[in-house]
Motif scaffolding. Structure first.
Motif, mmCIF file in Angstrom:
data_model
loop_
_atom_site.group_PDB
_atom_site.id
_atom_site.type_symbol
_atom_site.label_atom_id
_atom_site.label_comp_id
_atom_site.label_asym_id
_atom_site.label_seq_id
_atom_site.Cartn_x
_atom_site.Cartn_y
_atom_site.Cartn_z
ATOM 1 N N LYS A 168 0.828 -1.210 0.000
ATOM 2 C CA LYS A 168 0.000 0.000 0.000
ATOM 3 C C LYS A 168 0.865 1.263 0.000
ATOM 4 O O LYS A 168 0.602 2.206 -0.737
ATOM 5 C CB LYS A 168 -0.924 -0.001 1.215
ATOM 6 N N ASN A 169 1.912 1.270 0.819
ATOM 7 C CA ASN A 169 2.807 2.440 0.879
ATOM 8 C C ASN A 169 3.525 2.655 -0.450
ATOM 9 O O ASN A 169 3.661 3.792 -0.907
ATOM 10 C CB ASN A 169 3.825 2.278 2.006
ATOM 11 N N LEU A 170 4.002 1.574 -1.048
ATOM 12 C CA LEU A 170 4.674 1.684 -2.346
ATOM 13 C C LEU A 170 3.711 2.204 -3.408
ATOM 14 O O LEU A 170 4.070 3.057 -4.218
ATOM 15 C CB LEU A 170 5.235 0.333 -2.783
ATOM 16 N N TYR A 171 2.481 1.706 -3.398
ATOM 17 C CA TYR A 171 1.485 2.138 -4.380
ATOM 18 C C TYR A 171 1.170 3.624 -4.222
ATOM 19 O O TYR A 171 1.079 4.356 -5.209
ATOM 20 C CB TYR A 171 0.217 1.299 -4.242
ATOM 21 N N GLU A 172 1.001 4.068 -2.988
ATOM 22 C CA GLU A 172 0.679 5.476 -2.745
ATOM 23 C C GLU A 172 1.793 6.409 -3.214
ATOM 24 O O GLU A 172 1.523 7.504 -3.696
ATOM 25 C CB GLU A 172 0.374 5.706 -1.267
ATOM 26 N N CYS A 173 3.025 5.968 -3.099
ATOM 27 C CA CYS A 173 4.165 6.817 -3.489
ATOM 28 C C CYS A 173 4.579 6.639 -4.951
ATOM 29 O O CYS A 173 5.063 7.580 -5.572
ATOM 30 C CB CYS A 173 5.366 6.506 -2.597
ATOM 31 N N HIS A 174 4.430 5.432 -5.506
ATOM 32 C CA HIS A 174 4.997 5.134 -6.822
ATOM 33 C C HIS A 174 4.002 4.549 -7.826
ATOM 34 O O HIS A 174 4.404 4.191 -8.931
ATOM 35 C CB HIS A 174 6.180 4.167 -6.674
ATOM 36 N N GLY A 175 2.749 4.433 -7.451
ATOM 37 C CA GLY A 175 1.748 3.896 -8.364
ATOM 38 C C GLY A 175 1.457 4.869 -9.505
ATOM 39 O O GLY A 175 1.435 6.087 -9.300
ATOM 40 N N THR A 176 1.272 4.337 -10.712
ATOM 41 C CA THR A 176 0.916 5.161 -11.865
ATOM 42 C C THR A 176 -0.187 4.475 -12.651
ATOM 43 O O THR A 176 -0.180 3.244 -12.803
ATOM 44 C CB THR A 176 2.126 5.393 -12.800
ATOM 45 N N ASN A 177 -1.120 5.259 -13.153
ATOM 46 C CA ASN A 177 -2.237 4.730 -13.947
ATOM 47 C C ASN A 177 -2.988 3.612 -13.225
ATOM 48 O O ASN A 177 -3.401 2.631 -13.838
ATOM 49 C CB ASN A 177 -1.763 4.241 -15.317
ATOM 50 N N GLY A 178 -3.132 3.733 -11.906
ATOM 51 C CA GLY A 178 -3.872 2.744 -11.138
ATOM 52 C C GLY A 178 -3.136 1.450 -10.880
ATOM 53 O O GLY A 178 -3.732 0.474 -10.435
ATOM 54 N N LYS A 179 -1.823 1.403 -11.146
ATOM 55 C CA LYS A 179 -1.036 0.175 -10.962
ATOM 56 C C LYS A 179 0.289 0.493 -10.291
ATOM 57 O O LYS A 179 0.824 1.584 -10.422
ATOM 58 C CB LYS A 179 -0.735 -0.489 -12.308
ATOM 59 N N LEU A 180 0.817 -0.501 -9.621
ATOM 60 C CA LEU A 180 2.176 -0.446 -9.103
ATOM 61 C C LEU A 180 3.010 -1.352 -9.992
ATOM 62 O O LEU A 180 2.730 -2.547 -10.104
ATOM 63 C CB LEU A 180 2.224 -0.933 -7.650
ATOM 64 N N VAL A 181 4.003 -0.790 -10.656
ATOM 65 C CA VAL A 181 4.832 -1.554 -11.594
ATOM 66 C C VAL A 181 6.056 -2.090 -10.843
ATOM 67 O O VAL A 181 6.847 -1.329 -10.297
ATOM 68 C CB VAL A 181 5.273 -0.687 -12.789
ATOM 69 N N LEU A 182 6.173 -3.427 -10.829
ATOM 70 C CA LEU A 182 7.299 -4.096 -10.187
ATOM 71 C C LEU A 182 8.049 -4.922 -11.222
ATOM 72 O O LEU A 182 7.446 -5.607 -12.045
ATOM 73 C CB LEU A 182 6.813 -5.015 -9.067
ATOM 74 N N TYR A 183 9.362 -4.844 -11.184
ATOM 75 C CA TYR A 183 10.231 -5.642 -12.049
ATOM 76 C C TYR A 183 10.891 -6.696 -11.177
ATOM 77 O O TYR A 183 11.348 -6.407 -10.080
ATOM 78 C CB TYR A 183 11.297 -4.757 -12.707
ATOM 79 N N TYR A 184 10.935 -7.933 -11.673
ATOM 80 C CA TYR A 184 11.545 -9.015 -10.917
ATOM 81 C C TYR A 184 12.656 -9.655 -11.732
ATOM 82 O O TYR A 184 12.607 -9.706 -12.950
ATOM 83 C CB TYR A 184 10.502 -10.062 -10.494
ATOM 84 N N CYS A 185 13.702 -10.089 -11.026
ATOM 85 C CA CYS A 185 14.828 -10.748 -11.684
ATOM 86 C C CYS A 185 15.547 -11.637 -10.685
ATOM 87 O O CYS A 185 15.292 -11.572 -9.492
ATOM 88 C CB CYS A 185 15.773 -9.723 -12.296
ATOM 89 N N LYS A 186 16.454 -12.467 -11.188
ATOM 90 C CA LYS A 186 17.213 -13.362 -10.327
ATOM 91 C C LYS A 186 18.564 -12.774 -9.924
ATOM 92 O O LYS A 186 19.202 -13.272 -9.030
ATOM 93 C CB LYS A 186 17.424 -14.718 -10.996
ATOM 94 N N ASN A 187 18.983 -11.716 -10.602
ATOM 95 C CA ASN A 187 20.242 -11.045 -10.292
ATOM 96 C C ASN A 187 19.945 -9.590 -9.974
ATOM 97 O O ASN A 187 18.976 -9.037 -10.458
ATOM 98 C CB ASN A 187 21.202 -11.088 -11.483
ATOM 99 N N GLN A 188 20.822 -8.968 -9.216
ATOM 100 C CA GLN A 188 20.628 -7.540 -8.944
ATOM 101 C C GLN A 188 20.761 -6.779 -10.244
ATOM 102 O O GLN A 188 21.692 -6.999 -11.026
ATOM 103 C CB GLN A 188 21.651 -7.048 -7.937
ATOM 104 N N ALA A 189 19.815 -5.866 -10.493
ATOM 105 C CA ALA A 189 19.812 -5.140 -11.763
ATOM 106 C C ALA A 189 19.975 -3.637 -11.561
ATOM 107 O O ALA A 189 20.821 -3.018 -12.175
ATOM 108 C CB ALA A 189 18.528 -5.442 -12.514
ATOM 109 N N TRP A 190 19.138 -3.039 -10.755
ATOM 110 C CA TRP A 190 19.199 -1.597 -10.502
ATOM 111 C C TRP A 190 19.296 -1.369 -9.006
ATOM 112 O O TRP A 190 19.015 -2.227 -8.208
ATOM 113 C CB TRP A 190 17.930 -0.885 -10.999
ATOM 114 N N GLY A 191 19.624 -0.147 -8.642
ATOM 115 C CA GLY A 191 19.594 0.246 -7.222
ATOM 116 C C GLY A 191 20.847 -0.121 -6.551
ATOM 117 O O GLY A 191 21.099 -0.261 -5.464
#
Length: 111
Positions: free
Chosen positions: A88-111
């Motif tokens: 809920k906190n992530l959606y309130e801060c970073h949600g766009t167009n009614g969705k929270l976009v999450l990227y998943y991977c097996k290796n560290q990619a960003w950040g």
């Protein structure tokens, strides 16, 4: 993660609207990055009180990965949220167009 009806009922596919009409669930869009298998159903609705680690466990189980393989989640290709972060906190801060976009991977990619 145990196979209980309660845990399975908390994450459902969404095909018609970006968020539940009653607002009790949050729509998330899961995008694969790197060498991780792709989940064909990309849009899911999630209980807003679930944590990032719960989403990671769900993806790990859904993809039937080995116990030693990890899943990393990123919000909008920019940062990795803390495992105890509430959706809920992530959606309130970073949600766009009614969705929270999450990227998943097996290796560290960003950040």
């Amino acid at each position: 993660m145990a196979d209980t009806p309660e845990s399975q009922a908390s994450l459902t596919t969404s095909s018609s609207t970006p968020a539940d009409k009653d607002g009790s669930k949050i729509c998330i869009l899961l995008n694969a990055t790197g060498n991780v298998p792709i989940i064909k159903k990309r849009t899911w609705t999630v209980d807003p009180n679930k944590t990032v680690s719960w989403i990671q466990k769900f993806i790990h189980k859904f993809l039937k990965l080995d116990a030693n393989e990890q899943i990393f989640l990123y919000v909008n290709q920019t940062f990795a949220p803390a495992p105890d972060q509430i959706i809920k906190n992530l959606y309130e801060c970073h949600g766009t167009n009614g969705k929270l976009v999450l990227y998943y991977c097996k290796n560290q990619a960003w950040g």
